[in-house]
Scaffold this active site. Sequence first.
Site, PDB file in Angstrom:
ATOM      1  N   GLY A 106       0.851  -1.175   0.000  1.00 56.49           N
ATOM      2  CA  GLY A 106       0.000   0.000   0.000  1.00 56.49           C
ATOM      3  C   GLY A 106       0.886   1.223   0.000  1.00 56.49           C
ATOM      4  O   GLY A 106       2.091   1.129  -0.095  1.00 56.49           O
ATOM      5  N   GLY A 107       0.264   2.340   0.123  1.00 55.52           N
ATOM      6  CA  GLY A 107       1.043   3.567   0.048  1.00 55.52           C
ATOM      7  C   GLY A 107       2.004   3.728   1.204  1.00 55.52           C
ATOM      8  O   GLY A 107       3.111   4.217   1.039  1.00 55.52           O
ATOM      9  N   MET A 108       1.610   3.293   2.354  1.00 57.38           N
ATOM     10  CA  MET A 108       2.456   3.602   3.503  1.00 57.38           C
ATOM     11  C   MET A 108       3.172   2.389   4.062  1.00 57.38           C
ATOM     12  O   MET A 108       3.882   2.479   5.020  1.00 57.38           O
ATOM     13  CB  MET A 108       1.601   4.227   4.588  1.00 57.38           C
ATOM     14  CG  MET A 108       0.380   3.405   4.854  1.00 57.38           C
ATOM     15  SD  MET A 108      -0.685   4.170   6.033  1.00 57.38           S
ATOM     16  CE  MET A 108      -2.252   3.573   5.452  1.00 57.38           C
ATOM     17  N   GLY A 109       2.936   1.265   3.466  1.00 52.85           N
ATOM     18  CA  GLY A 109       3.590   0.072   3.986  1.00 52.85           C
ATOM     19  C   GLY A 109       3.024  -1.152   3.309  1.00 52.85           C
ATOM     20  O   GLY A 109       2.102  -1.057   2.511  1.00 52.85           O
ATOM     21  N   LYS A 128      -1.802  -4.564   7.791  1.00 50.29           N
ATOM     22  CA  LYS A 128      -1.194  -3.459   7.060  1.00 50.29           C
ATOM     23  C   LYS A 128      -0.200  -2.764   7.962  1.00 50.29           C
ATOM     24  O   LYS A 128      -0.547  -2.330   9.047  1.00 50.29           O
ATOM     25  CB  LYS A 128      -2.304  -2.496   6.654  1.00 50.29           C
ATOM     26  CG  LYS A 128      -1.872  -1.399   5.745  1.00 50.29           C
ATOM     27  CD  LYS A 128      -3.128  -0.762   5.144  1.00 50.29           C
ATOM     28  CE  LYS A 128      -2.780   0.152   4.009  1.00 50.29           C
ATOM     29  NZ  LYS A 128      -3.841   0.358   3.067  1.00 50.29           N
ATOM     30  N   ASP A 221     -10.478   8.973   2.062  1.00 50.90           N
ATOM     31  CA  ASP A 221      -9.528   8.484   1.051  1.00 50.90           C
ATOM     32  C   ASP A 221     -10.224   7.512   0.122  1.00 50.90           C
ATOM     33  O   ASP A 221      -9.740   6.405  -0.108  1.00 50.90           O
ATOM     34  CB  ASP A 221      -8.326   7.833   1.749  1.00 50.90           C
ATOM     35  CG  ASP A 221      -7.192   7.583   0.760  1.00 50.90           C
ATOM     36  OD1 ASP A 221      -6.394   6.658   1.003  1.00 50.90           O
ATOM     37  OD2 ASP A 221      -7.118   8.289  -0.267  1.00 50.90           O
TER      38      ASP A 221
END
Lengths: 844, 194
Positions: A106-109, A128, A221
């Site tokens: 994902g975007g952050m991890g 996540k 989001d």
Amino acid sequence: MDSERWQTVERLYHAVMECEESQRATFLSRACGGDEGLRREVESLVAYGNRAGRFIEGSALGVVAPALARDGGDRQDPTAEECRIVEKMIGKRISQYRIVEQLGSGGMGEVYRAVRADDQYQKQVAIKLVRAGESSGFVIGRFKNERQILANFDHPNIARLLDGGATDEGVPYFVMELVEGQPIDKYCDAHKLGVPARLTLFLQVCSALDYAHQHQIIHRDIKPANILVSAEGVPKLLDFGIAKILDRDVLGGTVGATQTVFRAFTPEYASPEQIKAEPIRPASDVYSLGVVLYELLTGHRPYLFKTRMPSEIEQAICEEEPLKPSTVVTRVEEQTLADGTTTSITPEEISGARGSDPKQMHSRLLGDLDAIVMTALRKEPHRRYASVDDLSEDIRKHLEGLPIAARPSTLAYRGTKFVRRHRELAVSALVFLVLVLLGGLAAIRRLAVGKPGAEPHGEVVRRQLTANAPGNQVTSAAISRDGKYLAYSDQAGKMYLLQIDGGGLRQLPSSDFLPQDWFPDGTHLLVSGRGQHSGLWKMSIGDGTSRKLADSLGLFAEVSPDGSHIAYQKRDVSNDIWLMGADGEEPHRIAEFDARDSIFSFAWGPGGQRLVYVRFRGEFAKREQVIETCDLQGSRALVLASVPRSRSDGATEVWWLPDGRILYTLPDPLSYSDYDIWSVAADPLSGKPLGPPSRLTNGEGAASNFVASADGKRFIYMSTRSNDAVNVGNLDLRAEKFSPRRLTLDVWDNEPFGWTRDSKAVLFQSIRSGRSAILKQRIDQQTPEVLLSGAESYQQPTFSPAGDRFLYTASATLDRHDPSERLESMLVAGGAPTILLAGDYSAP
Amino acid sequence: MGTSPSRDITQLLRAWGTGDEHALEELTPLVYDELRKAAKRQMAKERDGHTLQTTALINEVYLRLVNLDDVSWQDRAHFFAICARLMRRILTDYARSRSYLKRGGDARRVTLDEALMVSADPSLDLVALEGALTKLGEVDSRKSSVVELRFFGGLTLKETAAVLKVSADTVTRDWNLAKAWLMREMDGEQRDGF
């Protein structure tokens, strides 16, 4: 500092720097000879000179490279380091789960699939990790705040947030319900879902958001990647609440200049208020839903970014008007991918993925869906749907064929008896072809709002011709040259022939064709085929047999007045015009335009020597639309009319009457789905304009397919009115001309609501600095005059029937249910307001 | 695609050099694109353990943008001066537009679209530097040019000297003093009444 002084400083600086370290102080003192200021100046520069070392020894590009490299949003291949980390995670225990495999990043991890450590076959979850950015303490603290609400979320379309914590290394993580499926846009394309099916799926997503909003959680989001659809076709919304947890902005609402401002959203789907770091509200989710809906319906994104500079993205989202869905599906869009190659999104592709074809896509989205999507995408939150539920309601109404809230009630602006009757018909959920006849709707003259030229040069009456159920609406229609017959097709693929005056109806034996035009002798139709019959065909009225004339995927095709030639668009790239004989002989291209232009419609001139067409360029900053003619060799004549930018939406239709006048449609600035018909006269041989443009009608639906009857008295066209009623309008045209004055209002903060009675000024509502004011602008002046503004907000103005007063609401804030709201009225000429109602009331 | 892109860019650069702001509008997306690609190459190399002289990066950008054969050798000094100014403009605008993200220190910046690992950003505030550079230009325009050519434009000492038509030594001295001056300016150090 003067330059002599500076030169001294410079000289001394270099001299000092050449000295031994230990000698410098004495050298400087001596050299400055008592000038303390000079000494201190050089001394401080020397001090910095010693520290300067690596300062700016790299390059400016190097400084911004990390950020630049991340722009563009495309995935980068994981580095060796990243792969090692992922490898180490597999098999690791987190809380009571064991990590099985990586699902993605994902975007952050990363996101992993995990199972309960004690039992292999029980529930699987997704874990996540939040690697980037916040300390675990911060994240976990926030999570605890939200956990209660999120854990209690129980909705079939929401992936539940189960748990959160931090790994031994202190990396925060979230445990979520595992959802396996495709992002909603890919799912819909893969299954070639049509518009109704997509809308139905979308409604489930809306219900999830509505549920969340009722629990005070705003997603923040929303994007296709966060809406996964399972193999069984159930959409689930992911990442609920995570954006809020990670968003530092939420903390107490203050962000100091030195604090990190963490943007927890994807810019392309973000609402203007998120971009501007203004307060988030449920309407922000409505906006993001609007972007997703836009994509699902059209295959395009509302904004095209050439570079992906943050400033460009922000500017587009906050200031540019997207093209209407019905327009954008007719355009070819070029996209540059990360590796530098370009792909095109074509009408063919889009319609194919929706089980349709280009012409149908356009008419399917016209009207209701245009209005719904564009309302959700409005820049100002209070002008969108106030809640996701309102958005769902309109979509449901549309699917049932009922009038939707997003299209302004014709009553408010027009208030005629006819329209009232029309609305009753509309409420019974039928879709019509309605014929507008000559004679007698004097009501239209007595319009509550007297727009200049509002008296149409003919009078417009409508008569219902056919009735189609919603879901089987008319897809295309063509009127015979003598004005006696109507050929039309419906969604089910059948074709019919209607006798306009007598009412006799005959079904044509072929199916899956859309009538484009009639041959002048009335014995054959020019039709375009769907699916395997794709192309242009000549169909006999008598027995329905047809012969293929050409491969053509374009939207428009027309037979010349004498029946000898056919002009058409050949490819799905909409920027050329081709010509062939009436039996398909010698097809050749006669006009080709710039790749960024599109030709939305064209028409033959009376003598068969010229074509008139609308050329449209859809790039935001350079949006423009012109009406031009060309001869059969493709050489162009002067531009006849150029459409103001605020009304350029690319969906202008043109027709050339036998008397030399060219008719074209312009969008009504008051709504997303109504149009005005204008005319401009031009010489059929040379193309030279013979006068300025003038407006003929006041607020039709989208008008198309004009035909003048042979005697020139009857003029028939198709238009869509509210609730997707498709009408055939009949208009008698007199010779009067009217020169329009163009008032340019800022696209997004002013809302015109009508002309004054003397037609010399326009009244409009404007939102400035968070307050709503009512202003009046004379059409011969540049600046408006403020009628009502101040500490309160003044909104929703409506004219009285006589046109000399207007009603409005005044309230302390722009909130919907502000208890201080009052209903007042005021003379247009100015003066003190009269309070009519205060306290709790419902406006009619 | 019609005329070759590099020719258009040369003309646009010339136009901008003579004050045509509109040319900048057209230039920016093209240049930005190349800068982005260059940055990606840079980051990829860094991750694999190489550090590339980023000044060489900028030269690559120029080469990809413009066919230097189109620029006569007499023009080159002027051409590079314009390029450097363009880089200054675009990179500063870019940094400014990103300034909502992060300012100094070791705070880390994240958006949901970021790549997996976040590298700490260099602590240089480009926007502040550019402001300081403008001030320096008011005091001494040649030193400001030196910084613009070297730091923003990526030119070497020798190239800078050639563009400014001074000796390499002069450039070195200018560069050293300029650095000190800028650093001090950015620190907001007070100067007593001059």
